[in-house]
Design a protein around this motif. Structure first.
Motif, PDB file in Angstrom:
ATOM      1  N   ASN A  88       0.847  -1.178   0.000  1.00  0.00           N
ATOM      2  CA  ASN A  88       0.000   0.000   0.000  1.00  0.00           C
ATOM      3  C   ASN A  88       0.889   1.235   0.000  1.00  0.00           C
ATOM      4  O   ASN A  88       2.015   1.170  -0.515  1.00  0.00           O
ATOM      5  N   ARG A  89       0.416   2.325   0.578  1.00  0.00           N
ATOM      6  CA  ARG A  89       1.191   3.574   0.575  1.00  0.00           C
ATOM      7  C   ARG A  89       1.353   4.119   1.989  1.00  0.00           C
ATOM      8  O   ARG A  89       1.390   5.332   2.196  1.00  0.00           O
ATOM      9  N   ILE A  90       1.466   3.230   2.931  1.00  0.00           N
ATOM     10  CA  ILE A  90       1.537   3.588   4.346  1.00  0.00           C
ATOM     11  C   ILE A  90       2.934   4.093   4.696  1.00  0.00           C
ATOM     12  O   ILE A  90       3.932   3.473   4.352  1.00  0.00           O
ATOM     13  N   ARG A  91       2.988   5.206   5.419  1.00  0.00           N
ATOM     14  CA  ARG A  91       4.262   5.799   5.816  1.00  0.00           C
ATOM     15  C   ARG A  91       4.522   5.708   7.313  1.00  0.00           C
ATOM     16  O   ARG A  91       5.668   5.722   7.747  1.00  0.00           O
ATOM     17  N   ASN A  96       5.663  -0.988   1.703  1.00  0.00           N
ATOM     18  CA  ASN A  96       5.039   0.303   1.964  1.00  0.00           C
ATOM     19  C   ASN A  96       6.146   1.353   1.980  1.00  0.00           C
ATOM     20  O   ASN A  96       7.180   1.151   1.340  1.00  0.00           O
ATOM     21  N   LYS A  97       5.953   2.428   2.713  1.00  0.00           N
ATOM     22  CA  LYS A  97       6.946   3.500   2.754  1.00  0.00           C
ATOM     23  C   LYS A  97       7.274   3.857   4.203  1.00  0.00           C
ATOM     24  O   LYS A  97       7.556   5.012   4.525  1.00  0.00           O
ATOM     25  N   ILE A  98       7.259   2.855   5.061  1.00  0.00           N
ATOM     26  CA  ILE A  98       7.460   3.049   6.491  1.00  0.00           C
ATOM     27  C   ILE A  98       8.936   3.282   6.794  1.00  0.00           C
ATOM     28  O   ILE A  98       9.801   2.543   6.332  1.00  0.00           O
ATOM     29  N   THR A  99       9.225   4.303   7.583  1.00  0.00           N
ATOM     30  CA  THR A  99      10.618   4.651   7.903  1.00  0.00           C
ATOM     31  C   THR A  99      11.014   4.268   9.327  1.00  0.00           C
ATOM     32  O   THR A  99      12.197   4.090   9.608  1.00  0.00           O
ATOM     33  N   THR A 100      10.024   4.143  10.225  1.00  0.00           N
ATOM     34  CA  THR A 100      10.344   3.930  11.635  1.00  0.00           C
ATOM     35  C   THR A 100       9.474   2.849  12.252  1.00  0.00           C
ATOM     36  O   THR A 100       8.254   2.832  12.067  1.00  0.00           O
ATOM     37  N   GLN A 135       8.929  -6.073   5.397  1.00  0.00           N
ATOM     38  CA  GLN A 135       9.943  -6.096   4.353  1.00  0.00           C
ATOM     39  C   GLN A 135       9.717  -4.985   3.322  1.00  0.00           C
ATOM     40  O   GLN A 135       8.611  -4.473   3.167  1.00  0.00           O
ATOM     41  N   SER A 136      10.767  -4.632   2.626  1.00  0.00           N
ATOM     42  CA  SER A 136      10.681  -3.672   1.517  1.00  0.00           C
ATOM     43  C   SER A 136      10.026  -2.358   1.930  1.00  0.00           C
ATOM     44  O   SER A 136       9.043  -1.904   1.336  1.00  0.00           O
ATOM     45  N   ASN A 137      10.568  -1.770   2.985  1.00  0.00           N
ATOM     46  CA  ASN A 137      10.149  -0.445   3.413  1.00  0.00           C
ATOM     47  C   ASN A 137      11.379   0.462   3.444  1.00  0.00           C
ATOM     48  O   ASN A 137      12.312   0.242   2.664  1.00  0.00           O
ATOM     49  N   ARG A 138      11.414   1.439   4.341  1.00  0.00           N
ATOM     50  CA  ARG A 138      12.531   2.392   4.392  1.00  0.00           C
ATOM     51  C   ARG A 138      13.110   2.476   5.799  1.00  0.00           C
ATOM     52  O   ARG A 138      13.565   3.520   6.232  1.00  0.00           O
ATOM     53  N   ILE A 139      13.109   1.345   6.475  1.00  0.00           N
ATOM     54  CA  ILE A 139      13.569   1.287   7.860  1.00  0.00           C
ATOM     55  C   ILE A 139      15.092   1.241   7.909  1.00  0.00           C
ATOM     56  O   ILE A 139      15.729   0.476   7.180  1.00  0.00           O
ATOM     57  N   THR A 140      15.682   2.048   8.766  1.00  0.00           N
ATOM     58  CA  THR A 140      17.135   2.071   8.904  1.00  0.00           C
ATOM     59  C   THR A 140      17.603   1.596  10.279  1.00  0.00           C
ATOM     60  O   THR A 140      18.787   1.364  10.481  1.00  0.00           O
ATOM     61  N   LYS A 141      16.669   1.415  11.211  1.00  0.00           N
ATOM     62  CA  LYS A 141      17.055   1.053  12.569  1.00  0.00           C
ATOM     63  C   LYS A 141      16.050   0.057  13.164  1.00  0.00           C
ATOM     64  O   LYS A 141      14.839   0.246  13.035  1.00  0.00           O
ATOM     65  N   ILE A 142      16.570  -1.002  13.796  1.00  0.00           N
ATOM     66  CA  ILE A 142      15.713  -1.960  14.497  1.00  0.00           C
ATOM     67  C   ILE A 142      15.442  -1.402  15.888  1.00  0.00           C
ATOM     68  O   ILE A 142      16.353  -1.290  16.711  1.00  0.00           O
ATOM     69  N   GLU A 143      14.191  -1.068  16.144  1.00  0.00           N
ATOM     70  CA  GLU A 143      13.815  -0.449  17.416  1.00  0.00           C
ATOM     71  C   GLU A 143      12.330  -0.678  17.664  1.00  0.00           C
ATOM     72  O   GLU A 143      11.609  -1.218  16.821  1.00  0.00           O
TER      73      GLU A 143
END
Length: 345
Positions: free
Chosen positions: A181-184, A203-207, A223-231
């Motif tokens: 989808n287009r979820i951020r 999606n487009k999730i960053t956090t 998977q396949s989002n924009r996450i840079t940190k496991i938290e």
């Protein structure tokens, strides 16, 4: 590829590495979980199909499981005779609007996968439904589900949904699929305390955030989002499967409390070192392919996982070692599969 135990994955028809691409091309749309073409998903010929008249379709009033897949149905009508129907499948039709289902009070499962629906509506009388699939449609909002308090499984894969919203009342929901989808932003999930499986791939999730209330979550796929940190996973004490491939993660961290993990997938990220997971003694599958692992000593982090059976390390610098497979076998004697190949004894 190793077999996976993600509870409802087979129903979702999602590709492991990236789920379905947002472009929605027809070949991608026909992909199943293992990447093969789904024989039940028709290839598009390029010609627009004409809807059929429902009068040409024979319905059995005694039938409990009604299958109207790929019948070129344009309008939902004439189904009032199905008073005993518990499962209704209207997959792969030409339906643009959800309507005329009010009389089907016995309905438990409604499948509208792959139609042309733009709005979730006219479902308020279907109060007994526990499974709803409106994947591969044109939805932009999650709405109109306020009366479906018995809902346990909700599939909204591959739509155009921009926000997670209007789910507060679905306290019995145990599976939610919002992939492609287009979820951020991860939000408005606090009340879903019964949720066991959450799928948010492509999606487009960053956090990773706002997951603290999901105490019963066992499967998280993002998977396949924009996450840079496991938290943000510290309260997910029952988490068993975590899928984080194809993001921008650089460091393995933040898993101190997730001691029940049996599957950890961090493939296709930017990780240079395997670390901070020696406490994950229940691990059975570890996916670390397509990263930057170059030190064999990193495998010491996995030695406490006595049930580890599958390890993916291909396309890391260590794979260039001529003794690649042998070194993995010596370091991790319980492993039965390295990358896509089983070990022969």
């Amino acid at each position: 590829m190793a077999s996976r135990s993600v509870g409802e994955l087979q129903e979702m028809e999602v590709d492991r590495k990236g789920e379905s691409e947002e472009s929605g091309d027809d070949e991608t749309k026909r992909k199943s979980i293992n990447g093969n073409v789904d024989p039940n998903q028709p290839a598009t010929t390029g010609k627009e199909e004409s809807p059929v008249d429902m009068d040409t379709i024979t319905l059995d009033p005694e039938e409990e499981d009604v299958d109207l897949v790929h019948c070129r149905i344009g309008n939902i009508e004439g189904l009032e005779v199905l008073q005993k129907c518990k499962t209704l499948s209207l997959r792969q039709n030409l339906i643009k609007k959800i309507e005329n289902l009010d009389s089907l009070r016995s309905l438990r499962e409604l499948d509208l996968y792959d139609n042309q629906i733009r709005k979730l509506e006219n479902l308020q009388n279907l109060t007994e439904i526990d499974q709803l699939d409106v994947s591969f449609n044109m939805l932009r909002k999650v709405e109109g589900l306020e009366q479906l308090t018995q809902l346990k499984k909700l599939f909204l894969l591959h739509n155009k949904i921009g926000n997670i919203a209007n789910l507060d009342h679905l306290t019995g929901l145990d599976m939610l699929e919002l992939g492609s989808n287009r979820i951020r932003i991860l939000e408005n999930l606090d009340t879903l305390s019964s949720l066991q499986s959450l799928f948010l791939g492509t999606n487009k999730i960053t956090t990773l955030q706002n997951l603290d209330g999901l105490h019963n979550l066992t499967v998280l796929s993002i998977q396949s989002n924009r996450i840079t940190k496991i938290e943000g996973l510290q309260n997910l004490l029952n988490l068993r499967e975590l899928y984080l491939s194809h993001n921008g993660i650089e460091v393995i961290e933040g898993l101190e409390n997730n001691k029940k993990l049996t599957t950890l997938d961090i493939a296709a990220n930017r990780v240079k070192k395997i670390e901070n997971i020696n406490h994950l003694t229940d691990l059975q599958e570890f996916w670390m392919n397509d990263n930057q692992i170059d030190n064999w000593s990193d495998l010491d982090e996995l030695k406490n996982a006595k049930s580890l059976e599958t390890v993916y390390l291909e396309r890391n610098p260590v794979q260039k070692d001529p003794q690649y497979r042998r070194k993995i076998m010596l370091a991790l004697p319980s492993v039965r599969q390295i990358d896509a190949t089983f070990i022969r004894f």
